[in-house]
Design an enzyme around this catalytic site. Structure first.
Site: not given
Ligand code: ADP
Length: 481
Positions: A223-224, A228, A245, A279
Site C-alpha cells: 500500500g502507501s 506502511g 511493499e 507501483c
Molecule cells: P492505497 O492507496 O494503495 O489503497 P493504502 O495504504 O491507503 O494504499 O491502503 C492499502 C491497504 O492498507 C488497504 O487494504 C487499506 O485498507 C489498508 N490500510 C489503510 N490504513 C490502514 C491502517 N491504519 N492500518 C491498517 N491497514 C490500513
C-alpha cells in the site's frame, strides 16, 4: 450481502459497502460485508486456533489444497478476470492475465510446499550434529491494496499457507469482489476451517485491529508509504515480522543508441497500461538529448492512438481511474506540473465514455526537471514526465535521485551501459529493454529505499518471510567423547 469468512463460516458484517464499477458508476458490482473490530478479533482467534494443526499437516495436504485452488483460478480466469476488471477498471485482457497469474502462483507454491528443505551440518564439537529447519511463523496478517485485487493477495496468501501459517486477509475496501471470490475457492480447496480467514472492511478499523493484535505474528502489507510507515512503527513495538511493499517513482532511461521502437513500447506499456496504477509503473522518462525530440514526438503519436474507455469493452486499451478521489489526485498533479513549468504535450483531461466512469486521457509532460514535484512524487495514475539529459552519467544520477527504488529500466543497445546500469541503479528490479512494470511470478519482487521493507516477496525467496529458521544441536547418545 457477500459475507466474511471466519473459522470456516460465512459471517455477515455489522455494516456493508457497495462495490462500484469505476467504468460505470451506475453499475453496482455487489454489496460486501464490512467487518468491525470484534469480527476482526474473531478471525484472528480462528486463525490462532487453527494454526498449530496446520503447521503439523503434511506437505502433501498443503500442496494438494494449493494446487486445487490454482487449478480453479486458471479454469475460471475469463469469468474472474471480468469480475476483476469490472470492480477495478483494468482492461479485460489485463484482468484475465492477473487471474491467470494468481493461479500460477498457487501452483508454484503447491510445488514449493513439497520442496521445503533444511540443512544438516557437522558441529565444531565432536559427536554433535546441527540441523537447520524452516518453521511456520504463525498467524500471518495480509493487507492488500486495490490495484491488483487478486495477484497481490495470491502472492502473499499462497506462500503463507504453503509454509504452514494461518492467514487473516484484509483486502482493500474498494475491491472486495476478487478477494471474496478467492476466499470461496480457498474454502472448498481443502484448507481446514480457520486456516484462511477473510475480513473485508476499512483499513482504519480492520487493519488497525490486525496491527494491534498480539496474536498476529507477521504482517505482509502492500500500500502507501504513509500507511506502511505507520504499521512498521506499531509492529516494531511488538517485534513483529513485517514485510512492506510501498511506492515507486520508477525511471525509464532512454539513451541515444536505443532502438526507438523498443523504447516507445517500453514507455507506453510501462507507464500507461493498467491506467498507470502499478507501483512498478514508469513515471519518469529520462531521455538523452540526441533522441529526446523524436522520443517525445513518437510518444505523443502513440498516446493519441490509445483508446480510453470501459474496461470490459474489447477495444479499450486504457481503462478508468479507480475512483473519484484518485482521479482528483491525478488531475491535481496535472495542474501542479503545468504550474511548475513542464510542458503538457498530451492528455491529462477527463474523457467522456459511453458510460459514466472516471476516464482520463493518458498524460505526458515534456521538459520536466528532476526537482519538480511531478518528477519526485508518486502520482499513481496515467501521468508521466520526460526529463532531458546530456549523457548516460547524468541519466543514472537523475534515475537514482529518488526516495524510491522499486523498478528501473534502461533502453540501450550498448552492453557497456546496460551492465553498468544493472550494477549501479539503486532499486530492487532492473530492466533492460523491457518495461519497468510486468514481472515474472517465480522470481523475487521488491525494492530498495522507501519502496520496500523486509524480505522479498515471490519465488523461492518468499520463504525468508513466511518461515522462521531454527538451529537444532544433537549429541549422539551413549557415545563417549
Ligand atoms: P492505497 O492507496 O494503495 O489503497 P493504502 O495504504 O491507503 O494504499 O491502503 C492499502 C491497504 O492498507 C488497504 O487494504 C487499506 O485498507 C489498508 N490500510 C489503510 N490504513 C490502514 C491502517 N491504519 N492500518 C491498517 N491497514 C490500513
Amino acid at each position: 450481502m457477500k459475507c466474511n469468512l471466519i473459522g470456516g463460516e460465512w459471517c455477515a458484517g455489522p455494516t456493508s459497502r457497495q462495490n462500484i464499477n469505476p467504468s460505470d458508476i451506475d453499475d453496482i458490482v455487489g454489496e460486501y460485508a464490512r467487518a468491525d473490530a470484534g469480527q476482526t478479533r474473531d478471525a484472528i482467534d480462528a486463525a490462532y486456533d487453527a494454526q498449530k494443526s496446520w503447521a503439523d499437516s503434511s506437505i502433501q495436504t498443503r500442496a494438494t489444497a494449493l494446487d486445487r485452488a490454482g487449478s480453479e483460478l486458471l479454469s475460471r480466469q475469463a469469468e474472474l478476470g471480468a469480475l476483476l476488471s469490472r470492480e477495478e477498471g483494468k482492461t479485460l485482457l489485463e484482468g484475465i492475465a492477473e487471474v491467470a497469474r494468481a493461479g500460477q502462483i498457487f501452483k508454484f507454491f503447491a510445488a514449493e510446499a513439497v520442496r521445503t528443505k533444511g540443512e544438516k551440518l557437522a558441529s565444531v564439537r565432536p559427536l554433535v550434529e546441527v540441523e537447520i529447519t524452516r518453521e511456520p511463523v504463525g498467524v500471518v496478517g495480509v493487507i492488500t491494496p486495490w490495484n491488483f485485487p487478486i495477484a497481490i493477495p495470491a502472492w502473499k496468501i499462497a506462500p503463507a499457507l504453503a509454509y504452514g501459517n494461518s492467514v487473516v486477509f484484509k483486502p482493500a475496501d474498494l475491491v472486495p469482489g476478487s478477494a471474496r471470490a478467492l476466499a470461496e475457492i480457498l474454502h472448498r480447496s481443502g484448507f481446514p476451517p480457520g486456516v484462511f480467514n477473510l475480513v473485508m472492511g476499512r483499513g482504519s478499523i480492520v487493519g488497525n485491529e490486525m496491527v494491534a493484535s498480539t496474536r498476529v505474528d507477521a504482517l505482509s502489507f502492500t500500500g502507501s508509504v504513509e500507511t506502511g510507515q505507520q504499521l512498521l512503527e506499531q509492529g516494531a513495538r511488538q517485534f513483529r515480522k513485517m514485510q512492506l511493499e510501498m511506492g515507486g517513482k520508477n525511471p525509464l532511461v532512454v539513451l541515444d543508441d536505443a532502438d526507438l521502437d523498443v523504447a516507445i513500447d517500453c514507455a507506453v506499456q510501462g507507464a500507461y497500461y493498467s491506467t498507470g496504477q502499478r507501483c512498478t509503473a514508469s513515471s519518469r522518462f529520462i531521455v538523452q538529448n540526441g533522441i529526446y525530440a523524436r522520443f517525445v514526438e513518437r510518444m505523443t503519436e502513440a498516446l493519441s492512438q490509445l483508446r480510453v474507455g470501459h474496461a470490459l469493452d474489447p477495444d479499450t486499451d486504457i481503462g478508468p481511474v479507480v475512483d473519484e478521489e484518485q482521479l482528483r489526485q491525478d488531475e491535481a498533479y496535472i495542474v501542479i506540473g503545468k504550474n511548475e513549468g513542464a510542458r503538457l504535450v498530451y492528455g491529462g483531461t477527463a474523457v467522456a465514455g459511453r458510460t459514466r466512469g472516471h476516464f482520463l486521457a493518458p498524460a505526458l509532460f515534456a521538459d520536466a526537471t528532476p526537482r519538480m514535484r511531478i518528477a519526485r512524487e508518486e502520482i499513481f495514475g496515467p501521468v508521466a514526465c520526460a526529463i532531458p539529459v546530456a549523457s548516460y552519467e547524468e541519466a543514472i544520477e537523475v534515475a537514482n535521485d529518488s526516495e524510491f527504488g522499486l523498478s528501473a529500466g534502461i533502453c540501450t543497445t550498448s552492453l557497456k551501459y546496460a551492465t553498468h546500469f544493472k550494477r549501479h541503479i539503486r532499486c530492487g528490479m532492473a530492466m533492460v529493454n523491457v518495461p519497468t512494470a510486468g514481472v515474472d511470478y517465480h522470481v523475487p519482487f521488491g525494492g530498495a529505499k522507501a519502496s520496500s521493507f523486509g524480505p522479498r516477496e515471490q519465488g523461492t525467496y518468499a520463504a525468508e518471510f513466511f518461515t522462521t529458521v531454527k538451529t537444532a544441536y544433537t549429541k549422539a547418545y551413549g557415545e563417549s567423547t
